[in-house]
Design a protein around this motif. Structure first.
Motif, short mmCIF file in Angstrom:
data_model
loop_
_atom_site.label_atom_id
_atom_site.label_comp_id
_atom_site.label_asym_id
_atom_site.label_seq_id
_atom_site.Cartn_x
_atom_site.Cartn_y
_atom_site.Cartn_z
N THR A 25 -36.29 26.26 15.90
CA THR A 25 -36.08 27.66 15.58
C THR A 25 -35.40 28.34 16.76
O THR A 25 -35.82 28.16 17.91
N ILE A 26 -34.36 29.10 16.47
CA ILE A 26 -33.60 29.76 17.53
C ILE A 26 -33.46 31.24 17.19
O ILE A 26 -32.92 31.59 16.13
N ALA A 46 -33.72 32.52 22.49
CA ALA A 46 -35.04 31.94 22.72
C ALA A 46 -35.16 30.77 21.75
O ALA A 46 -34.94 30.92 20.54
N VAL A 47 -35.50 29.58 22.27
CA VAL A 47 -35.46 28.35 21.48
C VAL A 47 -36.87 27.76 21.41
O VAL A 47 -37.53 27.59 22.45
N TYR A 48 -37.29 27.44 20.19
CA TYR A 48 -38.64 26.91 19.95
C TYR A 48 -38.55 25.55 19.30
O TYR A 48 -37.79 25.34 18.34
N TRP A 102 -41.17 31.45 14.35
CA TRP A 102 -41.04 30.05 14.75
C TRP A 102 -42.26 29.21 14.40
O TRP A 102 -42.21 28.00 14.47
N ARG A 103 -43.36 29.85 14.02
CA ARG A 103 -44.60 29.11 13.78
C ARG A 103 -44.68 28.50 12.38
O ARG A 103 -45.63 27.78 12.07
N ASP A 136 -43.60 25.79 20.19
CA ASP A 136 -43.46 25.95 21.63
C ASP A 136 -42.11 26.52 22.02
O ASP A 136 -41.06 26.02 21.59
N LEU A 137 -42.12 27.55 22.86
CA LEU A 137 -40.91 28.07 23.47
C LEU A 137 -40.47 27.09 24.55
O LEU A 137 -41.20 26.83 25.51
N VAL A 138 -39.26 26.52 24.39
CA VAL A 138 -38.82 25.48 25.34
C VAL A 138 -37.75 25.99 26.31
O VAL A 138 -37.60 25.43 27.40
N VAL A 139 -37.00 27.03 25.93
CA VAL A 139 -35.98 27.53 26.85
C VAL A 139 -35.51 28.90 26.37
O VAL A 139 -35.51 29.19 25.17
#
Length: 599
Positions: free
Chosen positions: A128-129, A93-95, A32-33, A99-102
Motif C-alpha cells: 500500500t502506497i 508513505a509505503v506499507y 493499509w491495514r 508495517d510502514l517500511v519507508v
C-alpha cells in the motif's frame, strides 16, 4: 543507488499495471491495514488527475492511495528483497502489510527499502502506497495550501505546469545478494588516443576472501581493460568517444568474487567524453558545442507525467527530425529511462533540479506590488527550503552522475536572483553541486526581472542561461522593439560575465491552425517570426552557445485565464503534431549541425 537490473546474481519483478486506487477521503482511516474499500483502479505508471472525468481527482489536494498484492518469487529464498519506487509525487508513505517500511519526500527521484524481514519467498504481501501531492514552502518545488471560501483545500504554487500527482514512474521489487555492490561512480578523461575510466565502488561489508573486480567491455563484448579493488583507473587504448549525435557506449562490469564464484555482478553503460567551459565556449571532447533544441516536459494526454516508452521514442524522433541535438529536463529530473535513451542516441542533456517557483517577484508583478522578499529570514524561502533543495540535489546527482548525455547541471529555474538574499541561499548549493560532481559545469535559468547589472548570483555559475520573452510578455506584437531589446540584453550579459550564454527559453504561444497575414500573437506565423528574430540576434552575439526553444510540445498548465487548455508555446501540439515553426527550426538546425558542430 543503482538502477534495478537483471544480472547473473540479481532479479527484478516489475509491479507496473493496474492497482486498486482511491483518494484519502474515500478509503477511511489506516487504509493499509486491509484491502482498499474501492472498485476503482489506476495504472502505474501514470498521473491520476486526468484518468477520471471527475473534478475530485483532477483538483485533489492531499493523499491518494495505491494498493496491490505482490507474490515474491519462490526462488528468492536466501537473498535480500528490495522495494523500489522510481518516483512518487511529491511525498510517499509505503506499507508492507500493516508495517510502514519507508517514507520519502521529493516527487522526481527514486527511493528503495530492504523489505526482506517483512516478506517470505513464495508468499504474498499487501503493498500500500500513500502519495501526497501537497507542496509547501519547504518542499522542492515549493507551494502552499490554503482553504477557499467553501472550505476546500487549494494548492497554490509558482510554476506554470500542472501539479500532477501519483505514481508516474515504475515500482518494482528486486532480489539482490547480501554481499553486493551498492553504488558505482564513474568519471572519464581523454589522454591522447586513450580513454581513462576512473571508478569508485561502494559495497556492503565483504566477508574475508571476497575480491572486487572490474572489467571494461566494448559494444561487441570484447574486454579492453580490467582492474581490481574498489577504486581505480582503467585505460582504454584507441578509445571510441561518446560524441553528440554519435554515441558509443562501453560496459563496465563490476563483480564481487569469493572462492572463485561471482557473488554479485552489475553492468553499467559508460560513455568516454569530457566537458569543460573555456572562455565563452562549452567544449565536449575539447571541441566547441552549440546547443540546439528545447525545454521539455514530461507531459502527455491522459497520462499526465506518467512515463511512456512510446512517447519517449516518438519525442526523440521528432527532436532528431528538427535537427535538435539537446534538451533541458525542465523543470525537474525526468525518468531515468529518458537519460538511458539519450545516452544511447547521443542527445546532449542539461539535467535540471526541481527548484522552480523560488520567485515571489513574479507574483508581485501580477499584483502590482513593488517590494517583496523571496529569500532569507524575512522571505518565504530560508534555511529549511535550502536544506530540502540540497537534499534534492544529492538525490539527483546520485542517480544521474554516470550518464554521459548529461553535460551540465541546472540547479534552479527562474529564481528571484535579484533578491539580495539569493546569494546566501545559492552559494552553498553551487558549492555542494561542485563537491558532488566536479566534472560538469553548473548553471541556472535566469528570469528577466534580474538583469546583468542587478543579478546577484550569476558570477557563481559556469554558464549563463537566460529565459527571455521579448515579443511576447514584453514588447508584445512588436518584433522590431523586441529585437533591439534582446540584443542589448544579451550584449550586457556578454560584457559583464565573459561566459558562455545559453538562451534556455524563448518562444510564443500559438494555437495550431491559426494563421494571419500580419503579425498577430497566438498565430503560427507570429510564433515562427518571433523565433526567427531571436535566432538572428543569436548569430550576432559571439558568446551565445545555445538556443533552447520553449517548449517542445504544448503542455497542461495551472488553470488560470492566461492558459486555455494549457500552455501553447509548443513547437508541437500536445499530441505531437508540428506547428509551422517546427519546419523553420528543421531548416535552421540541420544546417547549423554542420556549420557549428562539424564532425
Amino acid at each position: 543507488m543503482l538502477t534495478p537490473k537483471i544480472t547473473s546474481t540479481r532479479e527484478v519483478l516489475n509491479l507496473d499495471g493496474l492497482w486498486r486506487f482511491d483518494l484519502d477521503a474515500a478509503v477511511g482511516e489506516e487504509p493499509w491495514r486491509a484491502t482498499l474499500r474501492t472498485t476503482r483502479e489506476a495504472p502505474v505508471p501514470a498521473s491520476y488527475n486526468d484518468l477520471f472525468p471527475d473534478p475530485r481527482f483532477r483538483d485533489h489536494v492531499g493523499v491518494a492511495w495505491y494498493q496491490r498484492t505482490v507474490r515474491v518469487p519462490h526462488g528468492w529464498r536466501g537473498t535480500r528483497v528490495m522495494l523500489r519506487l522510481d518516483a512518487a509525487t511529491h511525498e510517499a508513505a509505503v506499507y508492507v502489510d500493516d508495517d510502514l517500511v519507508v517514507t520519502h519526500v521529493g516527487g522526481y527521484t527514486p527511493f528503495e527499502v530492504d523489505i526482506t524481514g517483512h516478506v517470505t519467498a513464495g508468499g504474498e504481501f499487501r503493498l500500500t502506497i500513500g502519495v501526497d501531492n501537497r507542496l509547501t514552502p519547504s518542499s522542492i518545488p515549493p507551494g502552499s495550501v490554503d482553504t477557499d471560501s467553501l472550505g476546500r483545500p487549494r494548492q497554490r504554487y509558482m510554476h506554470d505546469f500542472f501539479n500532477y500527482g501519483g505514481l508516474a514512474r515504475s515500482v518494482s521489487i528486486q532480489s539482490v545478494p547480501a554481499e553486493r555492490i551498492d553504488d558505482i561512480t564513474v568519471t572519464t578523461e581523454i589522454d591522447g588516443t586513450s580513454g581513462l575510466v576512473s571508478y569508485d565502488l561502494v559495497t556492503t561489508d565483504l566477508t574475508p576472501g571476497a575480491e572486487v573486480r572490474l572489467r571494461v567491455l566494448t559494444a561487441d563484448g570484447t574486454v579492453v581493460g580490467a582492474s581490481s579493488g574498489s577504486r581505480g583507473v582503467v585505460e582504454i587504448p584507441d578509445v571510441r568517444l561518446w560524441r553528440p549525435g554519435a554515441a558509443y557506449l562501453y560496459t563496465v562490469v563490476a563483480e564481487i568474487v569469493r572462492d572463485g564464484e561471482v557473488r554479485d555482478s552489475y553492468p553499467l553503460a559508460v560513455g568516454v567524453r569530457t566537458v569543460e567551459v573555456r572562455g565563452n565556449r562549452v567544449l565536449i571532447n575539447g571541441e566547441p558545442f552549440y546547443f540546439t533544441g528545447f525545454g521539455k516536459h514530461e507531459d502527455s494526454p491522459v497520462r499526465g507525467k506518467g512515463h511512456d516508452p512510446a512517447y519517449l521514442v516518438h519525442d526523440f524522433e521528432l527532436m532528431r527530425w528538427t535537427g535538435a541535438n539537446s534538451f533541458r529536463t525542465s523543470h525537474y529530473p525526468y525518468a531515468e529511462e529518458v537519460l538511458d535513451y539519450a545516452d544511447r542516441q547521443g542527445i546532449v542533456v542539461i539535467g535540471e533540479a526541481a527548484a522552480v517557483g523560488l520567485n515571489l517577484a513574479i507574483a508581485a508583478g501580477y499584483l502590482g506590488q513593488t517590494e517583496v522578499t523571496t529569500f532569507g529570514p524575512r522571505g518565504a524561502f530560508g534555511d529549511t527550503t535550502r536544506d530540502a533543495h540540497a537534499a534534492h540535489l544529492r538525490e539527483l546527482i546520485a542517480r544521474d552522475k554516470n550518464h554521459p548525455s548529461i553535460v551540465m547541471w541546472s540547479i534552479a529555474n527562474e529564481p528571484d536572483s535579484r533578491d539580495p538574499g539569493a546569494r546566501d541561499y545559492f552559494a552553498p548549493l553551487v558549492s555542494l553541486t561542485r563537491e558532488l560532481d566536479p566534472t560538469r559545469p553548473v548553471t541556472y535559468a535566469n528570469m528577466i526581472l534580474a538583469q546583468h547589472d542587478t543579478d546577484v548570483i550569476a558570477d557563481l555559475f559556469d554558464v549563463v542561461s537566460i529565459n527571455r520573452y521579448y515579443g511576447w510578455y514584453q514588447d508584445t506584437n512588436d518584433l522590431a522593439a523586441a529585437e533591439a531589446h534582446l540584443e542589448a540584453d544579451l550584449r550586457g550579459w556578454e560584457a559583464s560575465f565573459h561566459k558562455p550564454i545559453i538562451v534556455s527559453e524563448f518562444g510564443a504561444d500559438a494555437i495550431a491552425g491559426l494563421h494571419a497575414a500580419v503579425d498577430q500573437p497566438w498565430s503560427e506565423d507570429y510564433q515562427t517570426a518571433l523565433v526567427a528574430m531571436y535566432q538572428r540576434v543569436f548569430d550576432r552575439i559571439d558568446s551565445v552557445v545555445g538556443e533552447h526553444v520553449w517548449a517542445f510540445a504544448d503542455f497542461q498548465a495551472m488553470p488560470i485565464t492566461q492558459r486555455v487548455d494549457g500552455n501553447k508555446k509548443g513547437v508541437f501540439t500536445r499530441d505531437r503534431r508540428p506547428k509551422a515553426v517546427a519546419h523553420a527550426l528543421r531548416a535552421r538546425w540541420t544546417s547549423l549541425s554542420q556549420a557549428k558542430n562539424p564532425e
